[in-house]
Each structure stands twice: as structure tokens, then as C-alpha cells.
Write a protein that holds these residues in place. Structure first.
Motif, PDB file in Angstrom:
ATOM      1  N   VAL A  26      50.677 -29.188   2.306  1.00  0.00           N
ATOM      2  CA  VAL A  26      50.886 -27.837   1.790  1.00  0.00           C
ATOM      3  C   VAL A  26      50.114 -26.814   2.618  1.00  0.00           C
ATOM      4  O   VAL A  26      50.590 -25.701   2.858  1.00  0.00           O
ATOM      5  CB  VAL A  26      50.457 -27.770   0.306  1.00  0.00           C
ATOM      6  CG1 VAL A  26      50.445 -26.326  -0.187  1.00  0.00           C
ATOM      7  CG2 VAL A  26      51.396 -28.601  -0.551  1.00  0.00           C
ATOM      8  N   SER A  27      48.934 -27.190   3.106  1.00  0.00           N
ATOM      9  CA  SER A  27      48.140 -26.254   3.896  1.00  0.00           C
ATOM     10  C   SER A  27      48.804 -25.911   5.221  1.00  0.00           C
ATOM     11  O   SER A  27      48.554 -24.846   5.784  1.00  0.00           O
ATOM     12  CB  SER A  27      46.745 -26.828   4.151  1.00  0.00           C
ATOM     13  OG  SER A  27      46.801 -27.942   5.040  1.00  0.00           O
ATOM     14  N   ASN A  29      52.145 -25.849   5.531  1.00  0.00           N
ATOM     15  CA  ASN A  29      53.506 -25.400   5.216  1.00  0.00           C
ATOM     16  C   ASN A  29      53.504 -23.902   4.911  1.00  0.00           C
ATOM     17  O   ASN A  29      52.515 -23.351   4.425  1.00  0.00           O
ATOM     18  CB  ASN A  29      54.066 -26.167   4.016  1.00  0.00           C
ATOM     19  CG  ASN A  29      55.577 -26.053   3.931  1.00  0.00           C
ATOM     20  OD1 ASN A  29      56.287 -26.692   4.705  1.00  0.00           O
ATOM     21  ND2 ASN A  29      56.071 -25.255   3.007  1.00  0.00           N
ATOM     22  N   GLY A  31      53.699 -20.709   3.043  1.00  0.00           N
ATOM     23  CA  GLY A  31      53.370 -20.534   1.635  1.00  0.00           C
ATOM     24  C   GLY A  31      54.560 -20.208   0.767  1.00  0.00           C
ATOM     25  O   GLY A  31      54.733 -20.784  -0.316  1.00  0.00           O
ATOM     26  N   THR A  34      56.599 -23.229   0.203  1.00  0.00           N
ATOM     27  CA  THR A  34      55.972 -24.176  -0.723  1.00  0.00           C
ATOM     28  C   THR A  34      56.237 -23.794  -2.168  1.00  0.00           C
ATOM     29  O   THR A  34      56.408 -24.664  -3.035  1.00  0.00           O
ATOM     30  CB  THR A  34      54.446 -24.225  -0.481  1.00  0.00           C
ATOM     31  OG1 THR A  34      54.197 -24.580   0.882  1.00  0.00           O
ATOM     32  CG2 THR A  34      53.780 -25.240  -1.397  1.00  0.00           C
ATOM     33  N   PRO A  43      55.410 -31.264   6.104  1.00  0.00           N
ATOM     34  CA  PRO A  43      55.706 -29.822   6.016  1.00  0.00           C
ATOM     35  C   PRO A  43      57.182 -29.542   6.257  1.00  0.00           C
ATOM     36  O   PRO A  43      57.753 -30.017   7.233  1.00  0.00           O
ATOM     37  CB  PRO A  43      54.833 -29.219   7.122  1.00  0.00           C
ATOM     38  CG  PRO A  43      53.746 -30.215   7.345  1.00  0.00           C
ATOM     39  CD  PRO A  43      54.375 -31.564   7.104  1.00  0.00           C
ATOM     40  N   ASN A  50      48.194 -19.986   7.196  1.00  0.00           N
ATOM     41  CA  ASN A  50      47.157 -20.194   6.184  1.00  0.00           C
ATOM     42  C   ASN A  50      45.790 -20.357   6.840  1.00  0.00           C
ATOM     43  O   ASN A  50      44.802 -19.747   6.422  1.00  0.00           O
ATOM     44  CB  ASN A  50      47.483 -21.434   5.347  1.00  0.00           C
ATOM     45  CG  ASN A  50      48.818 -21.308   4.640  1.00  0.00           C
ATOM     46  OD1 ASN A  50      49.137 -20.264   4.083  1.00  0.00           O
ATOM     47  ND2 ASN A  50      49.608 -22.375   4.677  1.00  0.00           N
ATOM     48  N   VAL A 249      52.503 -15.907   2.867  1.00  0.00           N
ATOM     49  CA  VAL A 249      51.322 -16.648   2.431  1.00  0.00           C
ATOM     50  C   VAL A 249      51.164 -16.497   0.925  1.00  0.00           C
ATOM     51  O   VAL A 249      51.314 -15.407   0.376  1.00  0.00           O
ATOM     52  CB  VAL A 249      50.058 -16.134   3.151  1.00  0.00           C
ATOM     53  CG1 VAL A 249      48.822 -16.832   2.625  1.00  0.00           C
ATOM     54  CG2 VAL A 249      50.193 -16.341   4.648  1.00  0.00           C
ATOM     55  N   LYS A 252      48.364 -20.470  -3.430  1.00  0.00           N
ATOM     56  CA  LYS A 252      48.271 -21.930  -3.371  1.00  0.00           C
ATOM     57  C   LYS A 252      48.076 -22.415  -1.942  1.00  0.00           C
ATOM     58  O   LYS A 252      47.241 -23.297  -1.682  1.00  0.00           O
ATOM     59  CB  LYS A 252      49.527 -22.562  -3.963  1.00  0.00           C
ATOM     60  CG  LYS A 252      49.485 -24.087  -3.967  1.00  0.00           C
ATOM     61  CD  LYS A 252      50.734 -24.681  -4.607  1.00  0.00           C
ATOM     62  CE  LYS A 252      50.655 -26.207  -4.605  1.00  0.00           C
ATOM     63  NZ  LYS A 252      51.851 -26.818  -5.240  1.00  0.00           N
ATOM     64  N   SER A 253      48.819 -21.838  -1.003  1.00  0.00           N
ATOM     65  CA  SER A 253      48.702 -22.287   0.385  1.00  0.00           C
ATOM     66  C   SER A 253      47.313 -21.980   0.947  1.00  0.00           C
ATOM     67  O   SER A 253      46.745 -22.774   1.695  1.00  0.00           O
ATOM     68  CB  SER A 253      49.789 -21.637   1.248  1.00  0.00           C
ATOM     69  OG  SER A 253      49.642 -20.226   1.281  1.00  0.00           O
TER      70      SER A 253
END
Length: 288
Positions: A26-27, A29, A31, A34, A43, A50, A249, A252-253
Motif C-alpha cells: 500500500v505504501s 501504491n 493513494g 488504494t 502495487p 507517498n 495521496v 492511509k497511503s
């Protein structure tokens, strides 16, 4: 039966590893992508935005270096002072040794509480000081017991021969005992370093100076707040293109990216000291 055991262990390992892997995915990907869901093992829309925001936020970078400094200084000082104390506790000629041991063990089960501890830290002048990370954690009773038991397992002839050659207790400790204690030192150093690295509670109580807040405490604040706008405002550029890209962004991301920055460095330490785990802890805790 063996097959079932392997299946169970594989499933257990997967359940432990997947949350970390998914956070990493997720980091990396996009945002906004996601937020649509369905990002699991890889991803779907790879992006470094991010991490770009995280590494351009001066507070997080400063917090990262505060955490590194605290971990290095805190681990070295704690291991050194605890080893010195443990070595002294191995001396049978130490007057009141049993009382001291009872006193140390007593503190493992009973503490003064948060309010008395806060008043003590305040009276010592450690509020908003870097030393508040170091001094209260100088001695670990559990680590002292491990050190003490390991030191007692060393051959008595080593110290006796060193004393005959004119070595002092300090010389015996630093030239003979500690060099032979590599596995125990490596294992307890890792445990101490992880405790320093992961601690967010102590700074949240005793630190209000933003320049001394470690990254773990910042991560806790990030997890409890929407910081997309605040973090993005710290970027050097305010161009239309940059503002447009920030729309991809999400909170969560950014949380996942910050979590990875705070977690991966200490995780990378484990493979280098893993071989010492069983040897160090078992020798230090079982031999008498």
C-alpha cells in the motif's frame, strides 16, 4: 500428520507476514487507487509519491534521526551499565549482595506509577531533554540477571589467573569477561535496541519540544489524525502540478509509508544477530 503440521505452520507464518507485506504494498501504491480497494499482494498503480512527501517532511526526518540517536546511545549505555552491575553482583565478597538482589527483583514487580515517575523526571530536570530517553533506561534488571548468570558460568580460573598477573576487576571485566560474552551482548543489545526504537509512550509524556520527538511518537500522532494537508504543506514547491499530484495521496497511503520508514530499519538488524538468539539467551539463563 506431518503434512498437517507443515500446512498449519505455513498458514501461521502467512498470517503473521501478510499484514506487513500488505502495508508495504500500500505504501508503494497510488493513494487514490488504494482507496478503491483490492490492493493485496502487489502495487496496482506503483507510485513513490507517498515516500516523497514523507522524506520531504522535516519533522519526520528529524524524528528519524532522534530515534536513531536514542537507540544507539541508549543501547550502548544500557548494555555497558547493566553489564558492570551484573559483574559486581557476581562477587561473593560484596557486602549486602542478597539485599541488593532482592531490591532489584522487587522493582521488576512493583513500580511507583505514572504520576510519581513524572514528578521524579520533572524534579531531575529531564523534561524536554534528550537524556530522558537514556537515564531512566540505563539499567534493565532482567538483562542484569541474564548477564550475571552468564558471568557466573565462566571458568573461575580465568579471573584467578588474571588476578595473579595483577589485573584489577575493571581489567578483568573489559579484557576477559566482556570479550567472552559476545552472544549474550548481541542478543540483549538487540532486545534493548528494539525497545528504544519502538517506544512512543515516554516521549509523548515527557517531550513537548518538536525537535526531540522520535519518529515512533510522530507515527502514533499520524495514526490518530488526518495529516495529508499538514504534511503536504511542508513541501518546498507549491506549483499547480504538485498540488494536482497531491490529490492522489490519501491518509492511509501516507500512514503506510511512514510506518515502513519507522519499521524497516530495525527489521533489517534481525538477520545479523539472529544466530546469537538461542545461544545467547539459553547460555545466559540456564547455566549456573
Amino acid at each position: 500428520m506431518i503434512i498437517l503440521i507443515y500446512v498449519f505452520l505455513i498458514a501461521l507464518s502467512f498470517s503473521c507476514f501478510y499484514p506487513f507485506w500488505n502495508a508495504l504494498v500500500v505504501s508503494f501504491n497510488l493513494g487514490i487507487d488504494t482507496s478503491k480497494g483490492g490492493v493485496t499482494f502487489w502495487p496496482r498503480a506503483f507510485s513513490l509519491e507517498n515516500y516523497e512527501i514523507v522524506f520531504k517532511d522535516e519533522r519526520l526526518i528529524n524524528g528519524f534521526f532522534v530515534t536513531v540517536g536514542r537507540t544507539v546511545v541508549g543501547t550502548l549505555s544500557s548494555i555497558l551499565m547493566t553489564a558492570i552491575l551484573a559483574y559486581g553482583m557476581t562477587k561473593r565478597e560484596l557486602i549486602g549482595r542478597n539485599f541488593y538482589m532482592f531490591f532489584f527483583v522487587f522493582t521488576m514487580y512493583f513500580g511507583g506509577g505514572l504520576i510519581p515517575t513524572y514528578l521524579l523526571i520533572s524534579s531531575l530536570g529531564l523534561m524536554n531533554k534528550f537524556l530522558v530517553f537514556i537515564i531512566p533506561a540505563l539499567i534493565s534488571v532482567w538483562n542484569m540477571i541474564i548477564f550475571r548468570t552468564f558471568f557466573k558460568s565462566l571458568p573461575v580460573g580465568l579471573e584467578e589467573s588474571a588476578q595473579m598477573d595483577g589485573a584489577t576487576n575493571w581489567g578483568i571485566l573489559f579484557r576477559i569477561v566482556l570479550p567472552l560474552s559476545g552472544p549474550v551482548i548481541a542478543t540483549l543489545s538487540l532486545f534493548t535496541a528494539v525497545a528504544h526504537w519502538n517506544d512512543w509512550f515516554v516521549p509523548s509524556i515527557y517531550i513537548s519540544n518538536e525537535k526531540l520527538i522520535p519518529i515512533q511518537t510522530m507515527l502514533q500522532q499520524i495514526l490518530n489524525a488526518n495529516i495529508v494537508t499538514e504534511m503536504s504543506s511542508n513541501l518546498d514547491t507549491a506549483s499547480a502540478a504538485r498540488i494536482e499530484s497531491l490529490r492522489t495521496v490519501t491518509t492511509k497511503s501516507l500512514r503506510m509509508a511512514t510506518m515502513m520508514v519507522a519499521t524497516i530499519p530495525i527489521v533489517l538488524v534481525y538477520p545479523f544477530v539472529q544466530k546469537y538468539f538461542v545461544k545467547g539467551v539459553l547460555i545466559g539463563s540456564l547455566k549456573e
